[in-house]
Design a protein around this motif. Structure first.
Motif, mmCIF file in Angstrom:
data_model
loop_
_atom_site.group_PDB
_atom_site.id
_atom_site.type_symbol
_atom_site.label_atom_id
_atom_site.label_comp_id
_atom_site.label_asym_id
_atom_site.label_seq_id
_atom_site.Cartn_x
_atom_site.Cartn_y
_atom_site.Cartn_z
ATOM 1 N N PRO A 65 0.878 -1.356 0.021
ATOM 2 C CA PRO A 65 0.001 -0.030 -0.082
ATOM 3 C C PRO A 65 0.795 1.216 0.088
ATOM 4 C CG PRO A 65 -0.130 -1.052 2.140
ATOM 5 C CD PRO A 65 0.644 -2.061 1.206
ATOM 6 N N SER A 66 2.071 0.996 0.340
ATOM 7 C CA SER A 66 3.122 2.355 0.444
ATOM 8 C C SER A 66 4.267 2.136 -0.562
ATOM 9 C CB SER A 66 3.777 2.485 1.838
ATOM 10 O OG SER A 66 4.877 3.464 1.920
ATOM 11 N N VAL A 67 4.397 3.117 -1.408
ATOM 12 C CA VAL A 67 5.548 3.357 -2.326
ATOM 13 C C VAL A 67 6.929 3.251 -1.527
ATOM 14 C CG1 VAL A 67 6.307 4.221 -4.485
ATOM 15 C CG2 VAL A 67 3.973 4.400 -4.130
ATOM 16 N N VAL A 68 6.911 4.056 -0.695
ATOM 17 C CA VAL A 68 8.152 4.123 0.114
ATOM 18 C C VAL A 68 8.482 2.879 0.754
ATOM 19 C CG1 VAL A 68 9.246 5.414 2.093
ATOM 20 C CG2 VAL A 68 7.573 6.658 0.503
ATOM 21 N N GLU A 69 7.482 2.314 1.425
ATOM 22 C CA GLU A 69 8.036 0.950 2.094
ATOM 23 C C GLU A 69 8.390 -0.125 1.417
ATOM 24 O OE1 GLU A 69 8.045 2.547 5.710
ATOM 25 O OE2 GLU A 69 8.589 0.437 5.265
ATOM 26 N N ALA A 70 7.695 -0.095 -0.066
ATOM 27 C CA ALA A 70 8.304 -1.110 -1.345
ATOM 28 C C ALA A 70 9.635 -0.952 -1.372
ATOM 29 C CB ALA A 70 7.066 -0.884 -2.142
ATOM 30 N N VAL A 71 10.032 0.182 -1.713
ATOM 31 C CA VAL A 71 11.375 0.612 -2.099
ATOM 32 C C VAL A 71 12.380 0.147 -0.946
ATOM 33 C CG1 VAL A 71 13.122 2.231 -2.721
ATOM 34 C CG2 VAL A 71 10.741 2.405 -3.757
ATOM 35 N N ARG A 72 11.701 0.671 0.430
ATOM 36 C CA ARG A 72 12.778 0.125 1.717
ATOM 37 C C ARG A 72 12.581 -1.360 1.907
ATOM 38 N NH1 ARG A 72 10.316 4.719 5.727
ATOM 39 N NH2 ARG A 72 11.600 6.282 5.291
ATOM 40 N N ALA A 73 11.754 -2.000 1.378
ATOM 41 C CA ALA A 73 11.815 -3.568 1.498
ATOM 42 C C ALA A 73 12.676 -4.178 0.666
ATOM 43 C CB ALA A 73 10.457 -4.007 1.321
ATOM 44 N N ALA A 74 12.764 -3.443 -0.561
ATOM 45 C CA ALA A 74 13.657 -3.970 -1.943
ATOM 46 C C ALA A 74 15.127 -3.667 -1.248
ATOM 47 C CB ALA A 74 13.332 -3.299 -3.141
#
Length: 308
Positions: A65-74
């Motif tokens: 749901p969060s773009v920022v958290e997706a990149v941080r997860a990557a």
């Protein structure tokens, strides 16, 4: 029947570089490593609020749901997996490529479909081993919120999408201190370790096996043509024209797979060099190629100035 609806979400796609080669070398060991890496990836995805949608072979797809958290997860995923790979021999490392896109998708049950998913998969395929590539829709949301650098790769052509998708490589090694507004809330998460960052960024994209085969075939054809020309020599080196054409084909094939430069601009540069080669091979005292090259240079300049 499952209800079908649409939603805007961040799609995270990942797979393993050279998975077939790894399986051929050590099937059981590769499967064990894949299971370990996937468990770590799924744990990090869930810790950042994401949801694993599906896994197949060496691939994985998730949404956030969060773009920022997706990149941080990557980023966290690549750092953790780099630490795992640092303890393995160079030819046995399991390096994942990750692509992230923000797009509108069709939701049916637990699965998602649509161009947003296809773009994420294409971004993943263009990433270097151990690397991350994001679309411009993701970049616009995270550029001031995530402690990493970005490199513009130019428009990425995607099947069934009319215009190229501007893409960016995430430069994990160029991380900068986060601004106060970008600090994570809640329990602190592991920060990137220097050794892991180094291991994640040293892997360079190499030509795919199919590309190497094409270059080999073109080189053999060029050598055969030159040999025929020399063996039937009548004072004219006619092989220079087909060899030039083969060189242009090889350069365009290389450009199709590379991610370091803007593909469209590089294609124009290759065509300009081909025209210059024709002019030199048919030299009559005039450099007529300067006019089409000037036109191509103008187009390249316009494209460069319009890059995001």
């Amino acid at each position: 029947m499952s209800e079908t609806r649409r939603k805007l979400t961040t799609i995270f796609c990942a797979d393993v570089q050279d998975y077939t080669r790894l399986m051929g070398a050590d099937e059981e060991g590769t499967l064990a490593s894949l299971k370990r890496c996937r468990e770590a990836m799924e744990r990090l995805i869930e810790s950042h609020g994401g949801r694993v949608i599906n896994t197949w072979g060496d691939g994985l797809i998730a949404d956030f749901p969060s773009v920022v958290e997706a990149v941080r997860a990557a980023v966290d995923t690549q750092n953790e997996l780099a630490g795992f790979n640092a303890r393995r021999p160079a030819d046995g490392r399991m390096l994942f490529r990750i692509g992230i896109n923000l797009g509108d998708v069709i939701v049916e049950g637990d699965d998602i479909y649509g161009d947003g998913v296809n773009i994420a998969a294409r971004l993943q395929a263009s990433a270097a081993a151990g690397g991350i590539v994001i679309s411009s829709t993701v970049y616009d949301q995270v550029r001031n919120k995530v402690a990493v650098g970005f490199e513009f790769l130019g428009p990425l052509m995607v099947k069934n999408v009319d215009e190229g998708v501007p893409s960016y490589a995430v430069k994990i090694g160029d991380a900068k201190d986060e601004t106060p507004s970008a600090q994570r809330s809640g329990p602190s998460r592991p920060q990137p370790q220097p050794a892991a960052v180094m291991a994640a960024t040293v892997a360079e994209a190499r030509p795919a096996p199919s590309g190497r085969r094409l270059y080999g075939v073109l080189a053999v054809i060029a050598a055969v043509l030159i040999g025929i020309n020399l063996l039937s020599w009548q004072g004219v080196f006619w092989a220079r024209f087909p060899v030039l054409a083969l060189a242009v084909v090889a350069a365009l094939a290389w450009n199709r797979d590379q991610t370091r430069f803007n593909r469209r601009i590089t294609s124009l540069a290759i065509v300009a060099l081909g025209i210059a080669g024709i002019n030199l091979f048919t030299w009559t005292g005039q450099f007529w190629a300067m006019w089409p090259i000037l036109g191509i240079a103008a187009v390249m300049g316009v494209r460069w100035s319009m890059r995001r």
